[in-house]
Scaffold this motif. Sequence first.
Motif, mmCIF file in Angstrom:
data_model
loop_
_atom_site.group_PDB
_atom_site.id
_atom_site.type_symbol
_atom_site.label_atom_id
_atom_site.label_comp_id
_atom_site.label_asym_id
_atom_site.label_seq_id
_atom_site.Cartn_x
_atom_site.Cartn_y
_atom_site.Cartn_z
ATOM 1 N N LEU A 37 38.688 81.349 62.820
ATOM 2 C CA LEU A 37 38.940 80.051 62.190
ATOM 3 C C LEU A 37 40.377 79.589 62.405
ATOM 4 O O LEU A 37 40.725 78.456 62.084
ATOM 5 C CB LEU A 37 38.654 80.124 60.688
ATOM 6 C CG LEU A 37 37.205 80.386 60.326
ATOM 7 C CD1 LEU A 37 37.033 80.410 58.834
ATOM 8 C CD2 LEU A 37 36.316 79.311 60.922
ATOM 9 N N ARG A 38 41.204 80.457 62.920
ATOM 10 C CA ARG A 38 42.573 80.049 63.214
ATOM 11 C C ARG A 38 42.661 79.408 64.593
ATOM 12 O O ARG A 38 43.703 78.908 64.981
ATOM 13 C CB ARG A 38 43.483 81.282 63.218
ATOM 14 C CG ARG A 38 43.758 81.838 61.873
ATOM 15 C CD ARG A 38 44.966 81.199 61.280
ATOM 16 N NE ARG A 38 46.133 81.362 62.147
ATOM 17 C CZ ARG A 38 47.261 80.717 61.955
ATOM 18 N NH1 ARG A 38 47.377 79.878 60.975
ATOM 19 N NH2 ARG A 38 48.270 80.905 62.781
ATOM 20 N N ARG A 73 38.847 85.345 61.424
ATOM 21 C CA ARG A 73 40.018 85.232 62.291
ATOM 22 C C ARG A 73 39.872 84.074 63.279
ATOM 23 O O ARG A 73 40.829 83.365 63.556
ATOM 24 C CB ARG A 73 40.212 86.536 63.058
ATOM 25 C CG ARG A 73 41.432 86.513 63.950
ATOM 26 C CD ARG A 73 41.593 87.781 64.747
ATOM 27 N NE ARG A 73 40.603 87.880 65.781
ATOM 28 C CZ ARG A 73 39.845 88.955 65.971
ATOM 29 N NH1 ARG A 73 39.962 89.997 65.186
ATOM 30 N NH2 ARG A 73 38.967 88.981 66.942
ATOM 31 N N ALA A 128 36.364 89.390 61.585
ATOM 32 C CA ALA A 128 36.635 88.864 62.925
ATOM 33 C C ALA A 128 36.288 87.377 63.013
ATOM 34 O O ALA A 128 37.012 86.601 63.628
ATOM 35 C CB ALA A 128 35.849 89.655 63.955
#
Lengths: 985, 418
Positions: A352-353, A350, A347
């Motif tokens: 980091l997007r 994730r 999670a």
Amino acid sequence: MSVSSAFNDEKGGSSSVGEPEYGHDPASGGIFSSDYKRHDDLKEMLDSNKDSLKLEAMKRIVAMIARGKNASDLFPAVVKNVACKNIEVKKLVYVYLVRYAEEQQDLALLSISTFQRGLKDPNQLIRASALRVLSSIRVTIIVPIMMLAIKEAASDMSPYVRKTAAHAIPKLYSLDPEQKDQLIEVIEKLLADKTTLVAGSVVMAFEEVCPERIDLIHKNYRKLCNLLIDVEEWGQVVIINMLTRYARTQFLNPNINESLLEEGSGGEKAFYGSDDDEDEDEEEKEKKAEAMAMAKRKPYVMDPDHRLLLRNTKPLLQSRNAAVVMAVAQLYFHLAPKAEVGVIAKALVRLLRSHSEVQYVVLQNVATMTIKRRGMFEPYLKSFYIRSTDPTQIKVLKLEVLTNLANETNISTILREFQTYIKSMDKDFVAATIQAIGRCATNIGEVRDTCLNGLVQLLSNRDELVVAESVVVIKKLLQMQPEKHSDIIKHMAKLTDNIQVPMARASILWLIGEYCEHVPKIAPDVLRKMAKSFTNEEDIVKLQIINLAAKLYLTNSKQTKLLTQYVLNLAKYDQNYDIRDRARFIRQLIVPTEKSGALSKYAKKLFLALKPAPVLESPFKDRDHFQLGSLSHLLNAKAGGYQELPDWPEAAPDPSVRNVEVPEWTKCSSREKRREKKVEKPFYSDSEGESGPTESADSESDSASGSESGSGSGEESGSGSASEESEEGSDSEEEEEEMEKDNKKKTKIEFKKQTIAPSSTVKSYELLHRITGEGLSVEYCFSRQPFSSDANMVAVQMQFTNNSTSETKSLHMEDVKLQSGMRVKEFAEIESLPAGESATAVMGIDFCDSTQAANFQLCTHTRKFFVSIQPPVGELMQPVFLTENEFKKEQGQLMGMNEITEKLTLDIKCRNEHAIVQRVTTTANLSRVPCGSDKEFAGRTVTSGSLVLVTVVTKDEGATQLTVNCEKMVIGTMLVKDILLALTQ
Amino acid sequence: MIHSLFLVNASGDIFLEKHWKSVVSRSVCDYFFEAQERATEPENVPPVIPTPHHYLISVLRHRIYFVAVIQSEVPPLFVIEFLHRVVDTFQDYFGVCTEAAIKDNVVVVYELLEEMLDNGFPLATESNILKELIKPPTILRTMVNTITGSTNVGEQLPTGQLSVVPWRRTGVKYTNNEAYFDVVEEIDAIIDKSGSTITAEIQGVIDACVKLTGMPDLTLSFMNPRLLDDVSFHPCVRFKRWEAERILSFIPPDGNFRLLSYHVSSQNLVAIPVYVKHNITFREGSSQGRFDLTLGPKQTMGKAVESVLVSSQLPRGVLNANLNPSQGTYTFDPVTKLLTWDVGKINPQKLPSLKGTMSLQAGASKPDENPTINIQFKIQQMAISGLKVNRLDMYGEKYKPFKGIKYMTKAGKFQVRT
């Protein structure tokens, strides 16, 4: 004229901001006159009868406020409109009031009566906004009015108004901290509220007003855990953070055994990093050893409440809100057993997007986590690779994470990646990369030479910053094994001609001085050059020149005596006093004179002592003593209002404080109770309960709520008593204004799924040991919840754990052997139980009020096991609620043969009321008669419904009389025995 | 929690301020300006800046800094996430989030901010609820309001606030009932010099535009749900149902929303739809550099690669570029050294190329770094992971909605190192 000028002003105002307002009115003579004129004009508009003019005026005033212009002189004109009918005007007046009331306290008081009227309005939005504004006006004089309004709103029918009340609490607290005690009362009341809308806001108020009153949470803990998924996202963050702290004070460290084991196997520890400090002293070790011995005797069992928290927060890792995900991640990091922490990595990766600001915060936290739990993020190594388009601050953080993740197996990939980074155009980033290479080299011995060679090659880089950074890092690396690398030192000595960066020059000089024995020919020459340029050097370089001179003088005084003298003389007249001091000090120390003190004998030892190699550490080391995800963690400094994350307790505090007793006792009114039923699971609605597509297609527009109603999972677990039913019945149908009508339909919800009630009084028994069960272990407990499908049955909750390496399929029961009259409701077949997982199931047994065992076979797809369940007598009953008078009356009818009395002396430890009550209720599923003078407990046997009454009368010195009144003498006798045992143990 | 908010534009002017507690002087922003000066690039301003009495937490969107002032401990992500939500709301209301739009609608902005936070704690952030409280400005409504004197502000508590589905308002009516779903996948990749893939992953989202009457209950199922590795949902999705059956079951919000974002499990190899042949060289002692770039499609399953845009940050030493594109146009900014080449569609028969020379600063040594090439592209009607929606069903309402689904693949952060 006035209208047109006003028009102008607005135009001008909205098109440019930096300029002052009056600049746009060239016709006006002076600044002040125009200012007054405009405001006159606004006042006129505010005084007019037309709402549209008022609105126009208010809009312009708000625009002024937005731009930070002072509009305070309009206060009297504006405040008059507080009672305006037009809702938009009213709202804008509110905006104005909140902004300026503090400055014009007397005038602000004029508006108070309007709000007081608003508080009584039938429209909940108006009530709420009146309270909002009233509490936002920071005027000390109205504190009592605010207090009253908050108290009233806290018991408002509309949850929205109650939410507003919760918001108002911190406002009043910041205005007048003296009100704390009264506010805590309101908080306590609102904490008991069962609507999701209120939960987040009241916890927020709790955190701001009385975060230390952790005791207020006990009774609401399970409710908060169960409501959590339905609370709005911002509330979730606050609740999760608070519960993290709560759990740290109430539960045991789930990793206690592991960290002890690691301690034993030394080498492991450094690798994984254990939860305890490295620098613990002997005493603590002893304590640990003791604890270890304890742990061996008593294996760690997670408190069911602890498990509840972990289980209920896990789905929130899927939230779209980064703050929620981070909150859950930190909760797992701080509270979960090591084996379970891993789930958060995915999670976090994730996130980091997301936006770069989110990345920045997440990476900081990941960096801290990677130090403690490297393994968790290793599979995601590539997600931290750096792109040329990342902002520098993100690049540096990613680099930090990559460095922390480096180990023997992946170092070659990481170094290859680093090589491309060094070519980047972003020089700050390159410098950070070089530092990172240095750290990898110190941490992983195998690649030290490779790294060193790579760094030496960088010394010929054209960019001076790169070279300088390399020099600094090489210096640190060389210190680890200088003798092998004299050629590198020589190479670096040559660099002094070109390199200008002070830090790098200083590093080179230090190196040469330190290892002058390895480069005996070059060192004096370097000193000669430096002596020439001494006056033009930076201070740190000068200090190192003096150092170098001193060291050379001590080792090679023949060649360098004069040079040293020269340097010291130059330094003696330097502008910087540090340098003058150093020169004087060194001269005294190394140059022998008649007066030279005793120290000079040791000069060589002083200067050329063996220096320990520096440890290159991550700046994120030990940051995890701050709660992750917090501002304090990010800044690595304690921010105001930060609540320390407490250490785990040595022994778990009494878990029964979280038991919610018979609901009649608690404050929740029937209204709130019913609300609880209405609370649904929009997000995680239980698919079991959900009727599935066909059904919901048939229902009307309310299918939205209807289709989700079945869930109710966990809702009842907080109360966990039989009185649920009676509660339902007593629901008065007083309905609230806006409450959706369609909700009525499902006030009676059948709980299709019994959840595991984390009741601490529940004791588990072993049904199947994992060795006999060939990896399958089964435990059961009497969950003390009504068995839904048959009221005469005792609910037995079984927990299946598959400890084997393969999946177990089709778990079911067969061949039930029972005494006559007994009945069993089998649990639903568990189709598959993967390795390492556990599952729970509930079965019902009608024991016919006897303690005969129920025997049956537990079958898997491969094996059958004979097992039996024998109930303790205390589990054959369920609590009933009696008042004291009723109790006395019933007791009067059960005298003679039906009464059994026993005298005993209580141990010192359990003389207090709490201990007695706890022991009795643990032994038997009874409820206490409230307000009784003695300790009285009542229950009914499950099958026949015969009353069971227990009285404990304590006298002086622990002398106690225990009386059990029960129609069924066998049960009575056995119960007396059991309770006696429990009380005297 | 959040004490105050300042909006700062690119030139460093504060053009809006809002306080939720007592007023904080705007001079607190001086610390922000200091940090801004220190940072070389706008995006390098640290998101969290400590000052003696306050903490400044800022986000940069649409070249506007949203600076929140905090006085005590609060999770930084909480504030950051909220600020982004504010920007999203503005965008939702005004179509764009620019300085001009905010200034033109300053009253609505103020009303919104007032509703979104109470005492610094978020109160209503769900756009459906906000829209019932404060109606978005449209030209028509403004005109009607001026004539009739009615307002933009709702008088009743939005139904969503108390409902179990706060994201949906009640009483929605449409004459054409339609539900559209866009499956958009982005490929993030780093390709190294030799053309081999260093890292590649697929991130996808499903954006929905649902205009359905009443309270529809939708289910969406996939042919291959196993592809989805890590998912995050709009709050409307029923989590248990997904866990158990891998079906998305939800009561949709009204209008546009993001239903799901997902990550495709890393075990699956990622098909890279384009390749780049590059030859960028600088010779020592020469003031000329060679630039040669050819793009080609691969693994596109017969679909055309469109809207291709190549950009590259050339080394500082490059003065100008004299290039010849076989198709499309290119620009080179001599100040920022940014080269962009708008390629358009890739024709597999005739591969697009960009060839020519770069002129370097005379006398300067050759740059030691090679530029990275960023590529953007779009492929219509294909989800590169192979994800396919199986069916979409609606329950709870009687009418037949019009359903549509669209697939698209885009380049995310797609970089080629040279």
